[in-house]
Design a protein around this motif. Sequence first.
Motif, PDB file in Angstrom:
ATOM      1  N   LYS A  81       0.833  -1.207   0.000  1.00 21.18           N
ATOM      2  CA  LYS A  81       0.000   0.000   0.000  1.00 21.18           C
ATOM      3  C   LYS A  81       0.867   1.257   0.000  1.00 21.18           C
ATOM      4  N   ILE A  82       1.897   1.263   0.843  1.00 21.97           N
ATOM      5  CA  ILE A  82       2.791   2.427   0.909  1.00 21.97           C
ATOM      6  C   ILE A  82       3.471   2.653  -0.431  1.00 21.97           C
ATOM      7  N   ALA A  83       3.940   1.573  -1.053  1.00 22.11           N
ATOM      8  CA  ALA A  83       4.620   1.696  -2.345  1.00 22.11           C
ATOM      9  C   ALA A  83       3.670   2.170  -3.445  1.00 22.11           C
ATOM     10  N   SER A  84       2.396   1.777  -3.336  1.00 26.16           N
ATOM     11  CA  SER A  84       1.427   2.175  -4.366  1.00 26.16           C
ATOM     12  C   SER A  84       1.179   3.677  -4.355  1.00 26.16           C
ATOM     13  N   GLU A  85       1.411   4.317  -3.221  1.00 19.96           N
ATOM     14  CA  GLU A  85       1.150   5.754  -3.100  1.00 19.96           C
ATOM     15  C   GLU A  85       2.149   6.601  -3.882  1.00 19.96           C
ATOM     16  N   THR A  86       3.278   5.982  -4.240  1.00 16.01           N
ATOM     17  CA  THR A  86       4.263   6.675  -5.091  1.00 16.01           C
ATOM     18  C   THR A  86       4.324   6.016  -6.465  1.00 16.01           C
ATOM     19  N   ASN A  87       3.319   5.206  -6.769  1.00 14.60           N
ATOM     20  CA  ASN A  87       3.249   4.496  -8.051  1.00 14.60           C
ATOM     21  C   ASN A  87       4.479   3.633  -8.315  1.00 14.60           C
ATOM     22  N   THR A  88       5.084   3.118  -7.244  1.00 17.09           N
ATOM     23  CA  THR A  88       6.257   2.250  -7.393  1.00 17.09           C
ATOM     24  C   THR A  88       5.809   0.835  -7.729  1.00 17.09           C
ATOM     25  N   PHE A  89       4.920   0.289  -6.924  1.00 14.43           N
ATOM     26  CA  PHE A  89       4.282  -0.993  -7.201  1.00 14.43           C
ATOM     27  C   PHE A  89       3.088  -1.118  -6.259  1.00 14.43           C
ATOM     28  N   ASP A  90       2.193  -2.054  -6.558  1.00 17.89           N
ATOM     29  CA  ASP A  90       1.081  -2.331  -5.643  1.00 17.89           C
ATOM     30  C   ASP A  90       0.995  -3.832  -5.412  1.00 17.89           C
ATOM     31  N   ILE A  91      -0.017  -4.269  -4.686  1.00 19.88           N
ATOM     32  CA  ILE A  91      -0.116  -5.675  -4.309  1.00 19.88           C
ATOM     33  C   ILE A  91      -0.272  -6.577  -5.529  1.00 19.88           C
TER      34      ILE A  91
END
Length: 268
Positions: A81-91
Amino acid sequence: MEFEALPERRKDQLMAFNRLLTIMDELREQCPWDKKQTIDSLRHLTIEETYELSDAIIEGDLPEIKKEIGDIMLHMVFYSKIASETNTFDIADVLNGLCEKLIFRHPHIYGDVKAETEEQVKQNWEALKMKEGNKSVLAGVPKSLPALVKAMRIQEKARGAGFDWEEKEQVWEKVEEEMLEFKAEFNVVEKSAIDTEKAEAEFGDLLFSLVNYARFVNINVESALERTNKKFIKRFQHIESRAKEQGKTLQDMTLAEMDVYWEEAKRL
């Protein structure tokens, strides 16, 4: 496959995972503590949860294992979730990446490679990891692993590359050789100083060889030692309890008195 065509149990599993993702979204948006967390801040908590799962497994406590798996699952979703907030990756990226890796590393299931034994599977696995760009067979062993676990993983990976003893008798001969070398460091002239650094090195060699032998006879050294730790704790606490019943502290008791209660604990 369409959702409606899935078996009912798989639908339940997907719905449960979707519920977790929804709750994670809500917590990240609304909870002051959850909003504050970063990938770095969660790291030590994840390590703690992993050890708690390990404890539950050693105790054979299935309800607790279920609980601890849930805690670790939460952390995996949290990182994503944290990574998805910077568009790095999501689940989805995490899970799809995992699926692709599993398919690639199981060509005996998803390809035309033959592997009929566990040993062949391990050898294929290590060879494929080298194709993925690993510079060393041992590169996949985390540097921060506890030394005992690291020794076991190093040996397992070396075996996967074909570097290993052939018979357990050969390994035991090595254990005895290392024991003699360690012992020799203390068979010095009376009043002569012991070379602590060399003795420590020999002790490390002895431990490494014992781990190797344990691996050959299918003993998990980490679990074995932890079971002994827990056994010692229970017996020692029995001594403390019995001393308290007598109105004493351990400092008031002789070693012989404590040994009586130790033997009592062993019988219990």
